[in-house]
Design an enzyme around this catalytic site. Structure first.
Site, mmCIF file in Angstrom:
data_model
loop_
_atom_site.group_PDB
_atom_site.id
_atom_site.type_symbol
_atom_site.label_atom_id
_atom_site.label_comp_id
_atom_site.label_asym_id
_atom_site.label_seq_id
_atom_site.Cartn_x
_atom_site.Cartn_y
_atom_site.Cartn_z
ATOM 1 N N ASP A 277 0.819 -1.209 0.000
ATOM 2 C CA ASP A 277 0.000 0.000 0.000
ATOM 3 C C ASP A 277 0.855 1.263 0.000
ATOM 4 O O ASP A 277 1.936 1.295 0.595
ATOM 5 C CB ASP A 277 -0.892 -0.015 1.247
ATOM 6 C CG ASP A 277 -1.809 1.189 1.319
ATOM 7 O OD1 ASP A 277 -2.647 1.338 0.409
ATOM 8 O OD2 ASP A 277 -1.680 1.986 2.271
ATOM 9 N N GLU B 24 1.007 -0.422 -5.096
ATOM 10 C CA GLU B 24 0.052 0.655 -5.340
ATOM 11 C C GLU B 24 0.880 1.943 -5.394
ATOM 12 O O GLU B 24 1.201 2.531 -4.360
ATOM 13 C CB GLU B 24 -0.998 0.740 -4.233
ATOM 14 C CG GLU B 24 -2.107 1.721 -4.558
ATOM 15 C CD GLU B 24 -2.505 2.628 -3.407
ATOM 16 O OE1 GLU B 24 -3.431 3.430 -3.598
ATOM 17 O OE2 GLU B 24 -1.880 2.576 -2.339
#
Length: 644
Positions: A317, A370
């Protein structure tokens, strides 16, 4: 009763462990730190180890000593490693415990950073456990390298465990890991997805953070059951032939008092200077990746889920927030690197080391970044200068495509480049095309709610969006509920709107996603060369006036070919000519306007013939009926079949 001197000097850490720990290259620290069931002098108990270099004393408090201060004091190692450790007889499995750390700043109780199980929030202690589980996924583990390969079909169903399905008859509670296991496996199998991606399951104090504010980097959240229950969920998915990807958050952590923040009375895991150690967007602490011990902690967390939980991939993330020192900051609020730039050299080094360790020890899994900027070579090997990820989320495709679809069809011709520009960079990285939870929260509305027009046009647009996504180069990710066409924005404390499937339009979207997954997996042309320019060719990208595009996808063998035509207006196109690379019959394998999906039923009666009439640079062409707001996929019929 207070028990003094009840801790036996004992260690699981060898001198070599300490060397690797200080070097930042120890990737299995979870085997050495935390609490481990063992036996000493014929007595059963637990060995405790914790890194707290600035502590004056460290004790273990828990159920076994009524959380009494100083009952079981740990010993400080004499090698200046900052590690406190010792063996305690008496604690049993399931007992809650914390480390009581005394420093110049006072005394505080901290959860074990390496705990494998936690109490259910809002309680915050760690729990003693052994991860005693017998796996039954040998067949999956033996074949997953091919399933996770870059040339394999990868269609991911993103899931938030707490809100996929709930039980209204029981206080609207979430399903447990074990309750979800067979239901989720059956549903994902029915829908044809190859993998599930679970939003962070690592323990987190605030449910509303969706797991992105992690405190337990080695413990699945106790909200849905025990670690063994979570293993059962993964095992069940594997036995059903479904891969499991976990969201993992090494970019920041919350400042909750029981967590990593100011762990030993100092900024141990985080930077001390708020210009480096405080995240302005998320009001959280940033890991100090210049500290080797912190690097080892995070790398051990990543490897832990691969080693112990058999997961098939990690989606990392907020990578962009790790790579840029000025991320989310104004001038004067950040510190340049040693060269005066804004690149975070320590994060770059960490991410490369992380990916090297993952692929060294688990070459049959994937890591996914990401990363929302144009940082180069995110998914290229470290020996080429890349960050070493297997894949990267294509945020540019997502943003451009959704902006295009939100336009009224009448004005889409002025935004035509948003459709075609994505191919210019589609092969610079190994891209995943994401329609994730981020697109249906915080007032953004649902995907169906973004679509213009009346109800029929909205659903036709949504089917067209999915059809374009599945035909476009790149792996696929769809957040739960998108396959239902649910109208409500995602709510983390409510179930998906399963009841909408009683309506034909919603059921049609679900059927369309099923068939997209089926054809995507069957047709090598749609997945084998997702990351190669050799797998894509425009037929016509220039028809902005009618908002129609057409292109070819190729597999590794040229016989594996599909032809895609998309019409982004509600106007049907009759006798529409599309160039074709070969003559003969072409089968219409997908048509989003079929009545089965809620469409108008226009099409080409299942096939069309490519005649020797040149068009778009090809020697043959098809004359097609192109339905309104539709995508169609054709493939050539083999000659022996066509002649029969």
């Amino acid at each position: 009763m207070k028990i003094k001197n009840a801790v036996v000097a004992h260690s699981l850490l060898s001198e070599h462990d300490i060397y690797l720990f200080r070097e930042g290259s120890h990737t299995r620290l979870y085997d050495r730190f935390g609490a481990h069931a063992t036996e000493k002098a014929g007595k059963a108990g637990f060995q405790f180890s914790v890194w707290a270099p600035n502590a004056e004393k460290v004790a273990v408090v828990g159920d076994f000593n009524d959380f009494q201060a100083d009952s079981h004091l740990l010993h400080r190692r004499g090698d200046h490693s900052g590690i406190w450790e010792g063996f305690i007889a008496g604690p049993t499995l399931g007992d809650s415990y914390k480390f009581q750390i005394t420093s110049r700043m006072g005394t505080q109780e901290k959860a074990d950073p390496f705990a494998r199980q936690s109490e259910e929030p809002p309680r915050s202690a760690s729990r003693l456990c052994t991860l005693d589980y017998s796996w039954s996924d040998d067949e999956w583990m033996a074949k997953r390298r091919a399933i996770n390969a870059l040339d394999a079909p990868l269609s991911i169903y993103e899931v938030h465990l707490g809100s996929w399905r709930r039980i209204p008859e029981d206080g609207n509670r979430s399903l447990s890991y074990r309750e979800m296991a067979h239901q989720l496996a059956a549903y994902v199998t029915e829908m044809g997805f190859t993998h599930v991606e679970l939003m962070p399951v690592m323990e987190h104090p605030f449910y509303g953070s969706w797991g992105y504010q992690t405190t337990g980097y080695f413990a699945p959240t106790a909200r849905y059951g025990t670690p063994e229950d979570f293993m059962f969920l993964i095992d069940t998915l594997h036995q059903a032939g479904i891969g499991v990807i976990l969201d993992w958050v090494p970019s920041h952590f919350p400042a909750d008092g029981h967590g990593l923040a100011n762990f030993d009375g100092t900024c141990l895991y985080e930077h001390e200077d708020p210009r480096q150690g405080f995240h302005p967007d998320w009001k959280s602490s940033i890991f100090n990746l210049g500290r080797n011990e912190v690097r080892g902690f995070l790398m051990s967390s990543a490897l832990f889920w691969l080693d112990k939980y058999h997961v098939d991939g990690l989606r990392v993330d907020a990578v962009a927030s790790m790579l840029y020192l000025d991320y989310g900051r104004a001038d004067g609020e950040w510190i340049p690197n040693e060269h005066g730039g804004r690149e975070n050299l320590e994060s770059m080094s960490f991410l490369r080391s992380l990916n090297e360790a993952v692929y060294r020890d688990h070459p049959d899994v994937q890591t996914m970044a990401e990363e929302s900027t144009a940082w180069p070579m995110v998914s290229r090997p470290t020996y080429m200068g890349g960050l070493g990820f297997g894949m990267k989320w294509n945020m540019g495709w997502m943003n451009d495509t959704l902006k295009y679809f939100q336009q009224q069809p009448l004005f889409r011709k002025y935004q035509h480049d948003k459709l075609t520009f994505t191919i210019w960079y589609a092969f610079t990285e190994n891209f995943v095309l994401p329609l994730s939870h981020d697109e249906v929260v915080h007032g953004k509305g649902s995907l169906i709610g973004k679509m213009p027009g009346d109800e029929w046009q909205q659903f036709a647009n949504l089917r067209l969006l999915y059809g374009l996504m599945w035909a476009h180069p790149g792996k696929k990710l769809l957040f739960m509920g998108g396959e239902l066409g649910q109208r409500r924005e995602w709510q983390h404390d409510e179930s998906l709107e399963w009841h909408v499937l009683q309506y034909p339009s919603h059921h049609g979207v679900q059927s369309w996603v099923k068939d997209l997954n089926r054809v995507y997996r069957q047709e090598k042309a749609l997945h084998e060369r997702d990351f190669s320019g050799d797998g894509f060719a425009w037929i016509d990208a220039q028809n902005w006036e009618e908002s129609v595009i057409s292109f070819l996808r190729y597999g590794k063998h040229r016989d594996d070919t599909v032809l895609v035509v998309c019409n982004f207006t509600p106007v049907p196109r009759h006798d529409y000519v599309v160039g074709a690379p070969r003559g003969g019959q072409w089968q219409e394998v997908l048509n989003s306007d079929a009545t089965l999906y809620g469409g108008s039923g226009m099409g080409n009666l299942g096939q069309a013939e490519a005649l020797p009439q040149a068009a778009h640079g090809h020697g043959h062409s098809l004359s097609l009926t192109v339905p309104p707001l539709s995508v169609m996929v054709f493939k050539p019929v083999p000659e022996n079949r066509a002649s029969s």
